[in-house]
Enzyme design. Structure first.
Site, PDB file in Angstrom:
ATOM      1  N   ASP A 161       3.883  13.497  15.193  1.00 27.10           N
ATOM      2  CA  ASP A 161       4.196  13.309  13.769  1.00 27.10           C
ATOM      3  C   ASP A 161       2.930  13.434  12.930  1.00 27.10           C
ATOM      4  O   ASP A 161       2.681  12.626  12.036  1.00 27.10           O
ATOM      5  CB  ASP A 161       4.866  11.944  13.546  1.00 27.10           C
ATOM      6  CG  ASP A 161       5.655  11.905  12.228  1.00 27.10           C
ATOM      7  OD1 ASP A 161       5.980  12.983  11.692  1.00 27.10           O
ATOM      8  OD2 ASP A 161       5.951  10.796  11.753  1.00 27.10           O
ATOM      9  N   VAL A 209       3.910  -0.983   4.120  1.00 22.77           N
ATOM     10  CA  VAL A 209       2.589  -1.384   4.618  1.00 22.77           C
ATOM     11  C   VAL A 209       1.912  -2.201   3.524  1.00 22.77           C
ATOM     12  O   VAL A 209       1.897  -1.800   2.352  1.00 22.77           O
ATOM     13  CB  VAL A 209       1.724  -0.160   4.973  1.00 22.77           C
ATOM     14  CG1 VAL A 209       0.356  -0.597   5.481  1.00 22.77           C
ATOM     15  CG2 VAL A 209       2.425   0.706   6.011  1.00 22.77           C
ATOM     16  N   LEU A 217       0.816  -1.217   0.000  1.00 22.66           N
ATOM     17  CA  LEU A 217       0.000   0.000   0.000  1.00 22.66           C
ATOM     18  C   LEU A 217       0.846   1.262   0.000  1.00 22.66           C
ATOM     19  O   LEU A 217       0.416   2.309  -0.477  1.00 22.66           O
ATOM     20  CB  LEU A 217      -0.903   0.016   1.247  1.00 22.66           C
ATOM     21  CG  LEU A 217      -1.958  -1.080   1.329  1.00 22.66           C
ATOM     22  CD1 LEU A 217      -2.652  -1.050   2.690  1.00 22.66           C
ATOM     23  CD2 LEU A 217      -2.978  -0.912   0.216  1.00 22.66           C
ATOM     24  N   GLY A 218       2.033   1.177   0.559  1.00 19.19           N
ATOM     25  CA  GLY A 218       2.887   2.349   0.630  1.00 19.19           C
ATOM     26  C   GLY A 218       4.141   2.065   1.429  1.00 19.19           C
ATOM     27  O   GLY A 218       4.345   0.964   1.943  1.00 19.19           O
ATOM     28  N   GLY A 262       6.321   3.709   4.532  1.00 19.82           N
ATOM     29  CA  GLY A 262       6.425   4.698   5.592  1.00 19.82           C
ATOM     30  C   GLY A 262       7.860   4.861   6.049  1.00 19.82           C
ATOM     31  O   GLY A 262       8.784   4.216   5.541  1.00 19.82           O
ATOM     32  N   GLY A 263       8.065   5.740   7.015  1.00 15.92           N
ATOM     33  CA  GLY A 263       9.396   5.983   7.527  1.00 15.92           C
ATOM     34  C   GLY A 263       9.999   4.763   8.190  1.00 15.92           C
ATOM     35  O   GLY A 263      11.208   4.577   8.215  1.00 15.92           O
ATOM     36  N   PHE A 264       9.130   3.865   8.741  1.00 16.26           N
ATOM     37  CA  PHE A 264       9.617   2.701   9.459  1.00 16.26           C
ATOM     38  C   PHE A 264       9.553   1.434   8.623  1.00 16.26           C
ATOM     39  O   PHE A 264      10.004   0.385   9.062  1.00 16.26           O
ATOM     40  CB  PHE A 264       8.817   2.492  10.752  1.00 16.26           C
ATOM     41  CG  PHE A 264       9.092   3.536  11.792  1.00 16.26           C
ATOM     42  CD1 PHE A 264      10.357   4.060  11.959  1.00 16.26           C
ATOM     43  CD2 PHE A 264       8.073   3.989  12.623  1.00 16.26           C
ATOM     44  CE1 PHE A 264      10.623   5.011  12.929  1.00 16.26           C
ATOM     45  CE2 PHE A 264       8.326   4.935  13.597  1.00 16.26           C
ATOM     46  CZ  PHE A 264       9.607   5.452  13.749  1.00 16.26           C
ATOM     47  N   LYS A 305       1.720  -3.286   8.843  1.00 15.85           N
ATOM     48  CA  LYS A 305       2.891  -2.416   8.845  1.00 15.85           C
ATOM     49  C   LYS A 305       4.093  -3.273   9.218  1.00 15.85           C
ATOM     50  O   LYS A 305       4.238  -3.702  10.360  1.00 15.85           O
ATOM     51  CB  LYS A 305       2.687  -1.288   9.854  1.00 15.85           C
ATOM     52  CG  LYS A 305       3.845  -0.310   9.980  1.00 15.85           C
ATOM     53  CD  LYS A 305       3.489   0.747  11.020  1.00 15.85           C
ATOM     54  CE  LYS A 305       4.614   1.711  11.277  1.00 15.85           C
ATOM     55  NZ  LYS A 305       4.252   2.696  12.329  1.00 15.85           N
TER      56      LYS A 305
END
Length: 363
Positions: A164, A53, A45-46, A48-50, A67
């Site tokens: 954040d 996902v 789906l994308g 992220g910074g960590f 995630k």
């Protein structure tokens, strides 16, 4: 699908004020691999910074978002457990719902409810999808984010500072209602805490309040600042990206923030130039003007000049008619912004994923 209890009655450290975990459920790694087709790229789906996902579907047909924390992301056990604790204790329609987590085979994963429309930035800054966000929908998103923040700051059992808040951390459900997500950097305060200091700043440049970016000091007013930037992005359809100005002197090269641009246009009575053409209709002009005004009050340089979230809601509902005049926001962020922008050439907006050590101080 195997589910069992995780962490039991262990306690976290000072960052969550020794709040007991209430036995969030742990998913079996094999079940999550099966749900996501072994974390296939087509289900991603994308990023992220960590870490990435993925979309998945459990054996009972329930859709989930997984995630999967990257081992090189910098998010350690503290942030992982922090997010589990924070989200497991939150129940609000404008906050994403945590279903469970997984710690197995060196992997750390968080399992959320699946939201089909992904994040706000995927709509707001897309030439095609942004047309689906008319003013009524955008105002509903603004109000929903406010309600979620009010719950975090005032209505939940413990005060929570998100730290954040940004467009990519606002997820949208099937009806485009907003849900605040990603609580890995959140901090919990007890009844006596209003403000804290950290020795290492984390979050996303461009959304950080000055006192947090420069001094590591954060409070609910830090979230208010981030919300103000987000509000201006929603109205303008523009990212708070890296605008440079070198008119006078190359040595003065600096970052012109969206809040400064918005203040300049608002002060010149030229909100049309700031407003996204998609929502620029005469019947909404006063409401849009008020939102810009409120956004500018939220991004004031000094925390004491910013309203609380409860006052922001009253302002947006016109329960407070006469709004104070906003002061001019900072023109440049200079070195901080320059460093941030250079690191964002590949990732437009990224978090600094460093572990923080916080000291709670009464204000």
């Amino acid at each position: 699908m195997l589910l069992y209890k995780f962490f039991g009655e262990e306690k976290l450290g000072d960052n969550v004020n020794q709040v007991k975990l209430q036995e969030p459920l742990l998913f079996n790694l094999q079940a999550l691999a099966s749900a996501t087709n072994n974390f296939h790229q087509s289900n991603k789906l994308g990023q992220g910074g960590f870490g990435p996902v993925y979309r998945g579907k459990l054996s009972n047909g329930q859709e989930i978002a997984v995630k999967k924390l990257s081992r090189a992301s910098g998010q350690g056990q503290e942030e992982f457990m922090n997010e589990v604790v924070v989200i497991s204790k939150l129940q609000h329609r404008n906050l994403v719902r945590l279903l469970g987590n997984c710690v197995e085979g060196g992997e750390k994963m968080l399992v959320y409810e699946y939201l089909p429309n992904k994040s706000l930035d995927a709509f707001l800054f897309d030439l095609v999808k942004s047309k689906l966000l008319d003013w009524r929908r955008r105002f509903n998103i603004i109000e929903g984010i406010c309600r979620g923040l009010l719950y975090l700051h005032r209505d939940s059992r413990l005060k929570i500072i998100h730290r954040d808040l940004k467009a990519s951390n606002i997820l949208l459900d099937e009806e485009l209602n907003p849900k605040i997500s990603d609580f890995g950097l959140a901090r919990i305060f007890g009844d006596n805490g209003d403000q804290a200091n950290t020795i290492r700043v984390v979050g996303t440049y461009g959304y950080m309040s000055p006192e947090y970016a420069m001094k590591g000091r954060f409070s609910e007013k830090s979230d208010v600042f981030s919300f103000g930037v987000l509000l201006l992005e929603i109205v303008s359809g523009r990212r708070n990206s890296c605008f440079y100005d070198d008119e006078d002197d190359m040595s003065l090269l600096g970052f012109i923030s969206l809040p400064y641009i918005a203040w300049k246009m608002w002060n010149a009575n030229n909100i049309v130039a700031l407003t996204d053409p998609i929502i620029c209709e005469p019947c909404f002009e006063m409401e849009i003007l008020r939102c810009i005004h409120v956004g500018l009050l939220c991004v004031q340089d000094f925390a004491n000049d910013r309203p609380s979230v409860s006052i922001v809601i009253s302002m947006l509902k016109s329960e407070i008619i006469d709004l104070p005049l906003p002061k001019q926001p900072a023109y440049t962020e200079r070195q901080i912004a320059r460093d941030a922008c250079s690191s964002q050439n590949n990732l437009r907006k990224c978090s600094v994923n460093n572990v923080t050590v916080s000291m709670v101080q009464g204000r």
